[in-house]
Enzyme design. Structure first.
Site, PDB file in Angstrom:
ATOM      1  N   HIS A 157      -3.894   3.596 -74.627  1.00  0.00           N
ATOM      2  CA  HIS A 157      -4.225   2.250 -74.166  1.00  0.00           C
ATOM      3  C   HIS A 157      -5.531   2.174 -73.377  1.00  0.00           C
ATOM      4  CE1 HIS A 157      -1.742  -1.703 -73.493  1.00  0.00           C
ATOM      5  NE2 HIS A 157      -2.910  -1.926 -74.061  1.00  0.00           N
TER       6      HIS A 157
ATOM      7  N   ASP B 174       3.655  -4.684 -72.108  1.00  0.00           N
ATOM      8  CA  ASP B 174       3.674  -3.258 -71.747  1.00  0.00           C
ATOM      9  C   ASP B 174       4.807  -3.001 -70.757  1.00  0.00           C
ATOM     10  OD1 ASP B 174       2.814  -0.602 -71.052  1.00  0.00           O
ATOM     11  OD2 ASP B 174       0.711  -1.202 -71.254  1.00  0.00           O
TER      12      ASP B 174
ATOM     13  N   HIS C  56       4.118  -0.869 -68.559  1.00  0.00           N
ATOM     14  CA  HIS C  56       3.230  -0.479 -67.457  1.00  0.00           C
ATOM     15  C   HIS C  56       2.136  -1.521 -67.258  1.00  0.00           C
ATOM     16  CE1 HIS C  56       4.675   3.119 -69.687  1.00  0.00           C
ATOM     17  NE2 HIS C  56       5.001   3.536 -68.473  1.00  0.00           N
TER      18      HIS C  56
ATOM     19  N   ASP D  78      -1.005  -0.652 -66.220  1.00  0.00           N
ATOM     20  CA  ASP D  78      -2.284  -0.008 -66.564  1.00  0.00           C
ATOM     21  C   ASP D  78      -3.438  -0.553 -65.721  1.00  0.00           C
ATOM     22  OD1 ASP D  78      -0.775   1.385 -68.400  1.00  0.00           O
ATOM     23  OD2 ASP D  78      -1.521   0.308 -70.149  1.00  0.00           O
TER      24      ASP D  78
ATOM     25  N   HIS E 214      -5.520   5.956 -69.397  1.00  0.00           N
ATOM     26  CA  HIS E 214      -4.737   4.900 -70.084  1.00  0.00           C
ATOM     27  C   HIS E 214      -3.893   4.093 -69.089  1.00  0.00           C
ATOM     28  CE1 HIS E 214      -0.526   6.914 -70.999  1.00  0.00           C
ATOM     29  NE2 HIS E 214      -0.960   7.252 -69.807  1.00  0.00           N
TER      30      HIS E 214
ATOM     31  N   ASP F 296       1.299  -2.743 -76.035  1.00  0.00           N
ATOM     32  CA  ASP F 296       1.633  -1.317 -75.922  1.00  0.00           C
ATOM     33  C   ASP F 296       3.052  -1.176 -76.468  1.00  0.00           C
ATOM     34  OD1 ASP F 296       2.639   1.158 -74.935  1.00  0.00           O
ATOM     35  OD2 ASP F 296       1.286   1.088 -73.202  1.00  0.00           O
TER      36      ASP F 296
ATOM     37  N   ASP G   3       5.241   0.800 -76.015  1.00  0.00           N
ATOM     38  CA  ASP G   3       6.280   1.198 -75.053  1.00  0.00           C
ATOM     39  C   ASP G   3       6.856   0.010 -74.276  1.00  0.00           C
ATOM     40  OD1 ASP G   3       4.748   0.760 -72.640  1.00  0.00           O
ATOM     41  OD2 ASP G   3       3.988   2.804 -72.665  1.00  0.00           O
TER      42      ASP G   3
ATOM     43  N   GLU H  55      -0.465   3.134 -78.455  1.00  0.00           N
ATOM     44  CA  GLU H  55       0.477   4.157 -77.943  1.00  0.00           C
ATOM     45  C   GLU H  55       1.574   4.573 -78.910  1.00  0.00           C
ATOM     46  OE1 GLU H  55       0.117   5.879 -75.074  1.00  0.00           O
ATOM     47  OE2 GLU H  55      -1.440   4.713 -74.026  1.00  0.00           O
TER      48      GLU H  55
HETATM   49  N1  LIG Z   1      -0.700   3.019 -71.420  1.00  0.00           N
HETATM   50  C1  LIG Z   1       0.306   3.657 -70.837  1.00  0.00           C
HETATM   51  N2  LIG Z   1       1.327   4.067 -71.533  1.00  0.00           N
HETATM   52  N3  LIG Z   1       0.195   3.849 -69.520  1.00  0.00           N
HETATM   53  C2  LIG Z   1       1.147   4.564 -68.712  1.00  0.00           C
HETATM   54  C3  LIG Z   1       0.653   4.692 -67.305  1.00  0.00           C
HETATM   55  C4  LIG Z   1       1.597   5.427 -66.421  1.00  0.00           C
HETATM   56  C5  LIG Z   1       1.179   5.536 -64.963  1.00  0.00           C
HETATM   57  N4  LIG Z   1       1.224   4.271 -64.293  1.00  0.00           N
HETATM   58  C6  LIG Z   1      -0.206   6.154 -64.826  1.00  0.00           C
HETATM   59  O1  LIG Z   1      -1.084   5.524 -64.312  1.00  0.00           O
HETATM   60  O2  LIG Z   1      -0.411   7.269 -65.224  1.00  0.00           O
HETATM   61 MN   LIG Z   2      -0.211   0.548 -71.771  1.00  0.00          MN
HETATM   62 MN   LIG Z   3       2.839   1.487 -71.431  1.00  0.00          MN
END
Ligand SMILES: NC(=[NH2+])NCCC[C@H](N)C(=O)O
Ligand SMILES: [Mn+2]
Ligand SMILES: [Mn+2]
Length: 313
Positions: A110, A133, A135, A137, A150, A237, A239, A282
């Protein structure tokens, strides 16, 4: 045949598939194979069957930067590589948008959205971003725990955190009020603080449970696009979906969107007619067993189709 709803695109309605086999924004190998699997599953033909003219001339080639010449900057891992790749993606996506094509960027991790959204905002500075998402990000160089970029693209787009000369090409082109999240459920402490301080609207899984996905999408669009007249960049994303629906991804978090909730978001955004760019990120075909991989790739393709006009009836 054209049931395609598109307010910003000239005829013939054209998609440019931008395959980005890139994994440098996180440590797990295999996410770079995501776009290859999505295209091999027949995505290009599927989009043509929806009535689109589809351009795809092979996956994006990235220059090699060896890890030896790319030591961390602060905590950030592979910073020069990620920066150069995303700058290239920004140019490719930007060029498609400028020419009236709808870029569908297939990740890859991402961090690439730093490039795709920069590209969209170059032609449409008032575009809004719907970020789906688990998250946010939105870590900055100061708040990141993992150092994986990411987890940081949104902060670069908003211009948060200390400036890093290697990323000077990323302009703070996104305004916090033009950004909305759906599906969040795994935020770092620093990210929660950033969302509050910048008044960024986010619909976590709590709100999805409380209001239902229909109301959530409506409220999300009311916030970033009150008159339903601004272009939309959808960054999805995989996820965001529950791991039972999309298991093959690098940072799965339980309690996610159902199959239908994920598709509903895409369908509702198509119905606005305002979509100008789409990311699907992702998908990691190296994680999980072959059946889980097939399931994740299949759901990835169907999310893209839903955003691009596939309807149930
Ligand atoms: N694009 C994603 N899947 N991001 C996950 C990030 C997880 C976590 N918050 C980090 O900064 O590492
Ligand atoms: Mn993401
Ligand atoms: Mn994510």
């Amino acid at each position: 045949m054209s049931a395609l709803i598109t307010k910003f695109l000239p005829n013939p309605k054209t998609i440019a598939v931008v395959g980005c086999p890139f994994s440098g924004g996180q440590p797990k190998l295999g996410v770079d194979k995501g776009p290859i699997h999505l295209v091999e599953a027949g995505l290009v033909t599927q989009l043509e069957e929806l009535g689109w003219h589809v351009l795809f001339d092979g996956h994006h080639q990235f220059e090699e930067i060896s890890t030896a010449s790319d030591p961390p900057i602060g905590k950030l891992k592979n910073p020069r590589l990620v920066s150069r790749v995303c700058e290239g993606v920004a140019n490719v996506v930007g060029e498609h948008v400028r020419n009236g094509r709808l870029p569908v960027t297939l990740g890859g991790d991402h961090s690439l959205a730093m490039g795709t959204i920069s590209g969209t905002l170059k032609s449409y500075p008032d575009a809004c971003v719907v970020w789906v998402d688990a998250h946010a990000d939105i870590n900055t160089a100061e708040t990141t725990v993992s150092g994986n970029i990411h987890g940081m693209p949104v902060s670069f787009l908003l211009g948060l955190g200390v400036e890093i000369p290697e990323f000077s090409w990323v302009k703070p082109s996104l305004k916090p009020e033009r950004l909305v999240y759906i599906g969040l459920r795994d935020l770092d402490a620093g990210e929660k603080k950033i969302l509050k301080e910048n008044n960024i609207r986010a619909f976590s899984m709590h709100e999805v449970d409380k209001y239902g996905i229909g109301r959530v999408v409506e409220m999300a669009l009311d916030h970033v696009n009150p008159n339903r007249d601004l272009p939309i960049h959808l960054s999805f994303d995989v996820d965001a979906l529950d791991p039972s629906v999309a298991p093959s991804t690098g940072t799965p978090v339980r309690g996610g969107l159902t199959f239908r909730e994920g598709h509903y978001i895409c369908e509702a955004i198509h119905e606005t007619g305002l979509l100008v760019a789409l990311d699907l990120m992702e998908v990691n075909p190296s994680l999980a067993d072959p059946e889980s991989v097939r399931q994740t790739v299949t759901v990835g393709c169907s999310l893209v189709r839903s955003a691009l006009g596939e309807s149930l009836l």
